[in-house]
Design a protein around this motif. Structure first.
Motif, PDB file in Angstrom:
ATOM      1  N   VAL A   1       2.468  16.113  -0.492  1.00  0.00           N
ATOM      2  CA  VAL A   1       1.954  15.970  -1.853  1.00  0.00           C
ATOM      3  C   VAL A   1       2.321  14.607  -2.427  1.00  0.00           C
ATOM      4  O   VAL A   1       1.524  13.977  -3.119  1.00  0.00           O
ATOM      5  CB  VAL A   1       2.492  17.096  -2.770  1.00  0.00           C
ATOM      6  N   GLY A   2       3.513  14.129  -2.110  1.00  0.00           N
ATOM      7  CA  GLY A   2       3.976  12.872  -2.670  1.00  0.00           C
ATOM      8  C   GLY A   2       3.176  11.668  -2.206  1.00  0.00           C
ATOM      9  O   GLY A   2       3.052  10.679  -2.929  1.00  0.00           O
ATOM     10  N   ALA A   3       2.609  11.730  -1.010  1.00  0.00           N
ATOM     11  CA  ALA A   3       1.894  10.577  -0.461  1.00  0.00           C
ATOM     12  C   ALA A   3       0.385  10.772  -0.434  1.00  0.00           C
ATOM     13  O   ALA A   3      -0.336   9.923   0.088  1.00  0.00           O
ATOM     14  CB  ALA A   3       2.396  10.288   0.954  1.00  0.00           C
ATOM     15  N   THR A   4      -0.105  11.871  -0.982  1.00  0.00           N
ATOM     16  CA  THR A   4      -1.544  12.149  -0.902  1.00  0.00           C
ATOM     17  C   THR A   4      -2.350  11.192  -1.788  1.00  0.00           C
ATOM     18  O   THR A   4      -1.898  10.772  -2.845  1.00  0.00           O
ATOM     19  CB  THR A   4      -1.845  13.604  -1.290  1.00  0.00           C
ATOM     20  N   THR A   5      -3.543  10.873  -1.310  1.00  0.00           N
ATOM     21  CA  THR A   5      -4.478  10.084  -2.113  1.00  0.00           C
ATOM     22  C   THR A   5      -5.638  10.949  -2.586  1.00  0.00           C
ATOM     23  O   THR A   5      -6.568  10.458  -3.214  1.00  0.00           O
ATOM     24  CB  THR A   5      -5.023   8.894  -1.292  1.00  0.00           C
ATOM     25  N   ALA A   6      -5.571  12.249  -2.262  1.00  0.00           N
ATOM     26  CA  ALA A   6      -6.634  13.168  -2.649  1.00  0.00           C
ATOM     27  C   ALA A   6      -6.581  13.504  -4.138  1.00  0.00           C
ATOM     28  O   ALA A   6      -7.574  13.976  -4.696  1.00  0.00           O
ATOM     29  CB  ALA A   6      -6.549  14.457  -1.826  1.00  0.00           C
TER      30      ALA A   6
END
Length: 108
Positions: free
Chosen positions: A14-19
């Motif tokens: 979740v911390g690195a998502t770009t969605a």
């Protein structure tokens, strides 16, 4: 528990998502903080004998968790006062209960 080797673990960073937009990502991180390990959300499924069905179930559960976390917060409760009628019914019920108990007492 399932005896066959069909367990599935689905992880989403979740911390690195770009969605998600930064604001939505922050909301998910805040609301799912108790379920996250290093910013990663993990969902495990082992209820079905088929690995394919476990994958579907894990994906559905992950989607439901994220959808629930993204939902806007519920509206704040506006405090209200009891109505006159409800107050009167409460007092009448208390008087009736007291009357019932008084009738049970032994009189000397």
């Amino acid at each position: 528990m399932n005896t066959s080797d069909s367990r599935v673990t689905l992880s989403w960073d979740v911390g690195a998502t770009t969605a998600l937009s930064p604001a939505r990502r922050d909301r998910v991180l805040e609301r799912l903080a108790g379920r996250l390990t290093g910013g990663v959300l993990s969902v495990t499924s082992e209820t079905e004998r088929s690995q394919l069905l476990n994958r579907r179930e894990a994906r559905d559960r992950l989607a439901a968790l994220v959808e629930e976390a993204l939902a806007p917060p519920p509206r704040k409760r506006r405090p209200t006062r009891p109505t006159k009628g409800s107050q009167q019914r409460r007092l009448d019920a208390k008087k009736q209960r007291g009357q019932t108990k008084r009738l049970r007492q032994e009189r000397f």
